[in-house]
Design a protein around this motif. Structure first.
Motif, mmCIF file in Angstrom:
data_model
loop_
_atom_site.group_PDB
_atom_site.id
_atom_site.type_symbol
_atom_site.label_atom_id
_atom_site.label_comp_id
_atom_site.label_asym_id
_atom_site.label_seq_id
_atom_site.Cartn_x
_atom_site.Cartn_y
_atom_site.Cartn_z
ATOM 1 N N VAL A 119 11.167 -0.587 20.420
ATOM 2 C CA VAL A 119 9.959 -0.001 19.827
ATOM 3 C C VAL A 119 10.326 1.130 18.867
ATOM 4 O O VAL A 119 9.615 1.380 17.890
ATOM 5 N N SER A 120 11.456 1.784 19.103
ATOM 6 C CA SER A 120 11.860 2.907 18.256
ATOM 7 C C SER A 120 12.028 2.496 16.786
ATOM 8 O O SER A 120 11.968 3.334 15.895
ATOM 9 N N LYS A 121 12.201 1.200 16.543
ATOM 10 C CA LYS A 121 12.349 0.702 15.166
ATOM 11 C C LYS A 121 11.003 0.590 14.456
ATOM 12 O O LYS A 121 10.950 0.320 13.259
ATOM 13 N N PHE A 122 9.915 0.774 15.201
ATOM 14 C CA PHE A 122 8.571 0.628 14.654
ATOM 15 C C PHE A 122 7.779 1.908 14.913
ATOM 16 O O PHE A 122 7.039 2.004 15.894
ATOM 17 N N PRO A 123 7.923 2.902 14.034
ATOM 18 C CA PRO A 123 7.306 4.216 14.256
ATOM 19 C C PRO A 123 5.816 4.174 14.612
ATOM 20 O O PRO A 123 5.360 4.978 15.420
ATOM 21 N N ALA A 124 5.086 3.236 14.061
ATOM 22 C CA ALA A 124 3.653 3.161 14.346
ATOM 23 C C ALA A 124 3.374 2.774 15.801
ATOM 24 O O ALA A 124 2.286 3.040 16.323
ATOM 25 N N ARG A 125 4.343 2.180 16.471
ATOM 26 C CA ARG A 125 4.143 1.724 17.858
ATOM 27 C C ARG A 125 4.661 2.704 18.902
ATOM 28 O O ARG A 125 4.422 2.533 20.092
ATOM 29 N N ILE A 126 5.360 3.733 18.467
ATOM 30 C CA ILE A 126 5.931 4.691 19.417
ATOM 31 C C ILE A 126 4.835 5.374 20.227
ATOM 32 O O ILE A 126 4.962 5.543 21.442
ATOM 33 N N LYS A 127 3.725 5.729 19.578
ATOM 34 C CA LYS A 127 2.619 6.363 20.311
ATOM 35 C C LYS A 127 2.049 5.429 21.368
ATOM 36 O O LYS A 127 1.601 5.877 22.415
ATOM 37 N N CYS A 128 2.084 4.141 21.094
ATOM 38 C CA CYS A 128 1.617 3.157 22.079
ATOM 39 C C CYS A 128 2.502 3.207 23.324
ATOM 40 O O CYS A 128 2.013 3.255 24.449
#
Length: 146
Positions: A119-128
């Motif tokens: 998930v760390s590769k997708f900044p928009a998903r980190i909050k998820c």
């Protein structure tokens, strides 16, 4: 194991937790209750923790959201059960570092949680991924201050 096979395995673990969440539900009124949401994408969680003498003896969650947020909540509740508050907060710090792509202590077995490192590769998903963890941190820190 090749990178492709590892990605596939991690996706399977995440989907298993999403489709078959562990610790879904709400604990009784004598529990610590934390409500949080991610207004960016609409994920929301209600986390309940049962604490006894500085130890997380039970953890459950309810909520709605994407597969990442709900899987992470399932994994987090499994991981913190039986841990003392200090250990649970340390695990949360390690998870946060992993989500930021930083080096983290790897002498701790993260189990299924490791599946979320991509998930760390997708900044928009980190909050998820971090929603449930932030709820747990908030609740434990508030409880410590009382």
């Amino acid at each position: 194991m090749s990178s492709n096979n590892l990605d596939t395995l991690y996706r399977q673990v995440i989907m298993d937790h999403y489709k078959n969440p562990r610790n879904r539900g709400i604990l009784d009124e004598n529990s610590l209750t934390i409500n949080m949401n991610n207004p960016t994408c609409g994920d929301r969680i209600q986390l309940t923790l049962k604490l006894d003498e500085g130890k997380v003896v039970d953890a459950k969650f309810e909520g709605e959201g994407c597969s990442i947020s709900m899987s992470s909540a399932s994994m987090m509740t499994q991981a913190v059960k039986g841990k003392n508050v200090e250990e649970a907060l340390k695990l949360s710090k390690i998870f946060s570092e992993m989500m930021q792509g930083k080096e983290y202590e790897d002498d701790i077995d993260l189990g299924d949680i490791e599946a979320l490192q991509g998930v760390s590769k997708f900044p928009a998903r980190i909050k998820c991924a971090t929603l449930a963890w932030k709820a747990m941190e908030k609740g434990l820190k508030e409880e410590e201050q009382q």
